[in-house]
Design a protein around this motif. Structure first.
Motif, PDB file in Angstrom:
ATOM      1  N   THR A   2     -10.960 -11.049  -9.638  1.00 30.57           N
ATOM      2  CA  THR A   2     -11.049  -9.686  -9.145  1.00 30.57           C
ATOM      3  C   THR A   2     -11.798  -8.827 -10.145  1.00 30.57           C
ATOM      4  O   THR A   2     -11.561  -8.895 -11.341  1.00 30.57           O
ATOM      5  CB  THR A   2      -9.622  -9.128  -8.951  1.00 30.57           C
ATOM      6  N   ARG A  24      -9.335  -2.000  -8.142  1.00 29.68           N
ATOM      7  CA  ARG A  24      -9.349  -0.735  -7.392  1.00 29.68           C
ATOM      8  C   ARG A  24      -8.235  -0.708  -6.345  1.00 29.68           C
ATOM      9  O   ARG A  24      -7.734   0.346  -5.994  1.00 29.68           O
ATOM     10  CB  ARG A  24     -10.691  -0.536  -6.692  1.00 29.68           C
ATOM     11  N   ASP A  25      -7.882  -1.876  -5.853  1.00 31.50           N
ATOM     12  CA  ASP A  25      -6.779  -2.020  -4.904  1.00 31.50           C
ATOM     13  C   ASP A  25      -5.571  -2.514  -5.688  1.00 31.50           C
ATOM     14  O   ASP A  25      -5.584  -3.630  -6.205  1.00 31.50           O
ATOM     15  CB  ASP A  25      -7.129  -3.025  -3.807  1.00 31.50           C
ATOM     16  N   VAL A  26      -4.553  -1.684  -5.799  1.00 28.44           N
ATOM     17  CA  VAL A  26      -3.408  -2.040  -6.630  1.00 28.44           C
ATOM     18  C   VAL A  26      -2.186  -2.346  -5.791  1.00 28.44           C
ATOM     19  O   VAL A  26      -1.993  -1.804  -4.704  1.00 28.44           O
ATOM     20  CB  VAL A  26      -3.086  -0.933  -7.671  1.00 28.44           C
ATOM     21  N   LYS A  27      -1.367  -3.238  -6.318  1.00 25.03           N
ATOM     22  CA  LYS A  27      -0.089  -3.609  -5.718  1.00 25.03           C
ATOM     23  C   LYS A  27       0.991  -2.908  -6.542  1.00 25.03           C
ATOM     24  O   LYS A  27       1.182  -3.199  -7.709  1.00 25.03           O
ATOM     25  CB  LYS A  27       0.130  -5.117  -5.778  1.00 25.03           C
ATOM     26  N   ILE A 105      -8.742   4.515  -7.766  1.00 30.11           N
ATOM     27  CA  ILE A 105      -7.913   3.654  -6.917  1.00 30.11           C
ATOM     28  C   ILE A 105      -8.325   3.861  -5.466  1.00 30.11           C
ATOM     29  O   ILE A 105      -8.347   4.983  -4.964  1.00 30.11           O
ATOM     30  CB  ILE A 105      -6.416   3.963  -7.103  1.00 30.11           C
ATOM     31  N   ASP A 106      -8.689   2.761  -4.820  1.00 30.84           N
ATOM     32  CA  ASP A 106      -9.110   2.807  -3.421  1.00 30.84           C
ATOM     33  C   ASP A 106      -7.975   2.554  -2.443  1.00 30.84           C
ATOM     34  O   ASP A 106      -7.945   3.110  -1.356  1.00 30.84           O
ATOM     35  CB  ASP A 106     -10.217   1.776  -3.154  1.00 30.84           C
ATOM     36  N   ASN A 107      -7.035   1.673  -2.827  1.00 27.47           N
ATOM     37  CA  ASN A 107      -5.990   1.276  -1.900  1.00 27.47           C
ATOM     38  C   ASN A 107      -4.719   0.950  -2.672  1.00 27.47           C
ATOM     39  O   ASN A 107      -4.777   0.332  -3.731  1.00 27.47           O
ATOM     40  CB  ASN A 107      -6.442   0.056  -1.089  1.00 27.47           C
ATOM     41  N   ILE A 108      -3.585   1.354  -2.117  1.00 26.48           N
ATOM     42  CA  ILE A 108      -2.286   1.061  -2.714  1.00 26.48           C
ATOM     43  C   ILE A 108      -1.454   0.289  -1.698  1.00 26.48           C
ATOM     44  O   ILE A 108      -1.273   0.735  -0.570  1.00 26.48           O
ATOM     45  CB  ILE A 108      -1.546   2.364  -3.092  1.00 26.48           C
ATOM     46  N   THR A 109      -0.966  -0.878  -2.122  1.00 27.71           N
ATOM     47  CA  THR A 109      -0.041  -1.659  -1.305  1.00 27.71           C
ATOM     48  C   THR A 109       1.319  -1.596  -1.983  1.00 27.71           C
ATOM     49  O   THR A 109       1.447  -1.942  -3.155  1.00 27.71           O
ATOM     50  CB  THR A 109      -0.503  -3.130  -1.193  1.00 27.71           C
TER      51      THR A 109
END
Length: 139
Positions: A2, A24-27, A105-109
């Motif tokens: 990644t 950029r997509d974080v868990k 940050i683009d996306n948060i899961t």
């Protein structure tokens, strides 16, 4: 591997500032243990090698309890915990998602973690937790 980006953040008063390399997509872990619930500690984990305190290390203090493995560091001035050392990953830092500066940050899961049954939950999720904090910067 990644691609990682540099996220910056810090505490409310600005005395503590950090940077962390992470996707950029974080868990983000949403744990229901006693302290995470009371602090609303929603965080993502990075390897310690991908974390750097930019300023304010001398303005941090630490709270521990129970097993004393988690190091809950917070600003002595404003009381905000922008990062900590999680019990589940002693070689990592848990970054509070709400303390990261905007724009990287683009996306948060959200991933629920049953901290009220910590040992059982860790046993079930340990591989996943380690994978989420494993990425390192390409050199």
């Amino acid at each position: 591997m990644t691609d990682l980006v540099k996220h910056t953040g810090g505490c409310h008063c600005g005395a503590v500032k950090f940077e962390a390399l992470a996707p950029r997509d974080v868990k983000v872990f949403d744990c229901n243990c006693s302290i995470c619930t009371m602090k609303q500690n929603k965080h993502f984990i990075v390897n310690e090698s991908n974390f750097k305190i930019l300023r304010g290390e001398d303005n941090l203090t630490c709270y521990t309890f129970n097993t004393k493995q988690a190091k809950h560091t917070f600003c002595k001035t404003c009381g905000v915990q922008s990062f900590y050392t999680p019990r589940s990953n002693q070689n990592g830092k848990g970054i509070a998602i709400h303390c990261v500066d905007k724009g990287t940050i683009d996306n948060i899961t959200i991933m629920r973690f049953d901290g009220q049954n910590w040992e059982e939950s860790l046993a079930a999720d340990l591989e996943n937790i380690r994978k989420l904090s494993a990425p390192t910067q390409n050199t």
